[in-house]
Design an enzyme around this catalytic site. Structure first.
Site, PDB file in Angstrom:
ATOM      1  N   GLU A   1     -35.700 -11.360  33.585  1.00  0.00           N
ATOM      2  CA  GLU A   1     -35.964  -9.924  33.604  1.00  0.00           C
ATOM      3  C   GLU A   1     -34.871  -9.261  34.424  1.00  0.00           C
ATOM      4  OE1 GLU A   1     -39.113  -6.358  34.581  1.00  0.00           O
ATOM      5  OE2 GLU A   1     -39.878  -8.397  34.403  1.00  0.00           O
TER       6      GLU A   1
ATOM      7  N   ASP B   1     -25.901  -8.551  40.812  1.00  0.00           N
ATOM      8  CA  ASP B   1     -25.651  -7.760  39.619  1.00  0.00           C
ATOM      9  C   ASP B   1     -25.969  -8.626  38.393  1.00  0.00           C
ATOM     10  OD1 ASP B   1     -24.130  -5.406  38.217  1.00  0.00           O
ATOM     11  OD2 ASP B   1     -23.237  -7.266  37.441  1.00  0.00           O
TER      12      ASP B   1
ATOM     13  N   ASP C   1     -31.575   2.146  33.769  1.00  0.00           N
ATOM     14  CA  ASP C   1     -31.002   3.450  34.090  1.00  0.00           C
ATOM     15  C   ASP C   1     -30.386   4.022  32.819  1.00  0.00           C
ATOM     16  OD1 ASP C   1     -29.511   5.629  35.018  1.00  0.00           O
ATOM     17  OD2 ASP C   1     -29.050   4.639  36.910  1.00  0.00           O
TER      18      ASP C   1
ATOM     19  N   LYS D   1     -26.130  11.637  31.367  1.00  0.00           N
ATOM     20  CA  LYS D   1     -24.972  12.508  31.136  1.00  0.00           C
ATOM     21  C   LYS D   1     -23.967  11.793  30.250  1.00  0.00           C
ATOM     22  CE  LYS D   1     -25.486  15.031  35.447  1.00  0.00           C
ATOM     23  NZ  LYS D   1     -24.926  15.318  36.767  1.00  0.00           N
TER      24      LYS D   1
ATOM     25  N   ASP E   1     -37.514   5.115  27.771  1.00  0.00           N
ATOM     26  CA  ASP E   1     -38.221   6.372  27.490  1.00  0.00           C
ATOM     27  C   ASP E   1     -37.226   7.504  27.261  1.00  0.00           C
ATOM     28  OD1 ASP E   1     -37.451   6.325  30.205  1.00  0.00           O
ATOM     29  OD2 ASP E   1     -38.994   7.776  30.756  1.00  0.00           O
TER      30      ASP E   1
ATOM     31  N   THR F   1     -44.860  -0.604  33.203  1.00  0.00           N
ATOM     32  CA  THR F   1     -43.969  -0.608  34.361  1.00  0.00           C
ATOM     33  C   THR F   1     -44.062   0.732  35.081  1.00  0.00           C
ATOM     34  OG1 THR F   1     -41.984   0.318  33.334  1.00  0.00           O
ATOM     35  CG2 THR F   1     -42.369  -2.056  33.025  1.00  0.00           C
TER      36      THR F   1
ATOM     37  N   PHE G   1     -41.597   2.703  35.916  1.00  0.00           N
ATOM     38  CA  PHE G   1     -40.736   3.694  35.263  1.00  0.00           C
ATOM     39  C   PHE G   1     -41.328   4.172  33.942  1.00  0.00           C
ATOM     40  CE2 PHE G   1     -37.642   1.760  38.162  1.00  0.00           C
ATOM     41  CZ  PHE G   1     -37.175   2.914  38.778  1.00  0.00           C
ATOM     42  N   GLU G   2     -42.040   3.281  33.250  1.00  0.00           N
ATOM     43  CA  GLU G   2     -42.712   3.681  32.021  1.00  0.00           C
ATOM     44  C   GLU G   2     -43.818   4.695  32.325  1.00  0.00           C
ATOM     45  OE1 GLU G   2     -44.893   1.625  28.158  1.00  0.00           O
ATOM     46  OE2 GLU G   2     -44.558   0.440  29.955  1.00  0.00           O
TER      47      GLU G   2
END
Length: 195
Positions: free
Chosen positions: A27, A79, A102, A106, A138, A171, A173-174
């Site tokens: 993950e 990373d 992320d 932009k 999303d 999650t 963020f979801e």
């Protein structure tokens, strides 16, 4: 806080790391680890390797792993591209989860998005044939970007919507995206067998 990957050799031998040869799922960017820990708790026959750079999230996840006495989860503070490129061997992963990365919304930052042709080419070397890449976002613009990138990858089958086999928990963020009224898009791409 102790370094979660302290003492881990440069190239990871996953069967040694987990003390078994069970399939391993990576993950990427697990955040606070709630979804990772939930999946590991419900699938003890699978090993889960989480990679994250956010130290408070790693600490939160370590506490949950200890509280639940999970033996099938390991964490790496690194990373994700470096981990995949430098520390994991060819065909070592059964699957890769990338949930709500992320979006770099932009336009001038789109090149920073993780899902790019080079990244998918690298993933194709690390995911074993018939393994999978499960991705969710999303941000409709990022979903279109992912579909475009994957359409150009011969090593992955066409997109499939999430199935019962790959159920995942909600999650953080979801949940945030849902509160903001963002549509949730997700897909599973299957790694094709080598010719």
């Amino acid at each position: 806080m102790p370094d979660p990957d302290e003492g881990v050799p440069a190239t990871l031998d996953l069967p040694t790391l987990f003390s078994n040869a069970a399939p391993c799922v990576l993950e990427i960017g697990f955040g606070n680890g709630d979804a990772l820990v939930s999946m590991a708790a419900t699938a003890p026959e699978t090993n889960f390797l989480g990679v994250e750079v956010h130290e408070p999230g790693i600490g939160h996840c370590l506490l949950a792993i200890e509280r639940l006495e999970l033996n099938n989860v390991r964490l790496i503070a690194q990373d994700a591209v470096e981990l995949l490129r430098d520390r994991l061997t060819a065909g070592s992963l059964q699957g890769v989860h990338l949930y709500f990365p992320d979006p770099w919304p932009k336009k001038r930052h789109h090149k920073r998005r993780l899902v790019q042709p080079d990244f998918m080419a690298l993933l194709a070397t690390r995911i074993r044939p018939h393994g999978y890449f499960h991705v969710a976002t999303d941000w409709p613009d990022y979903a279109e970007h992912i579909q475009t990138v994957l359409a150009g990858q011969t090593k992955f089958a066409g997109e499939q919507q999430s199935s019962n086999e790959h159920q995942r928990p909600l999650t953080r963020f979801e949940a945030r995206g849902q509160r903001l009224g963002h549509p949730i898009w997700e897909a599973i791409y299957v790694r094709q067998a080598d010719a």
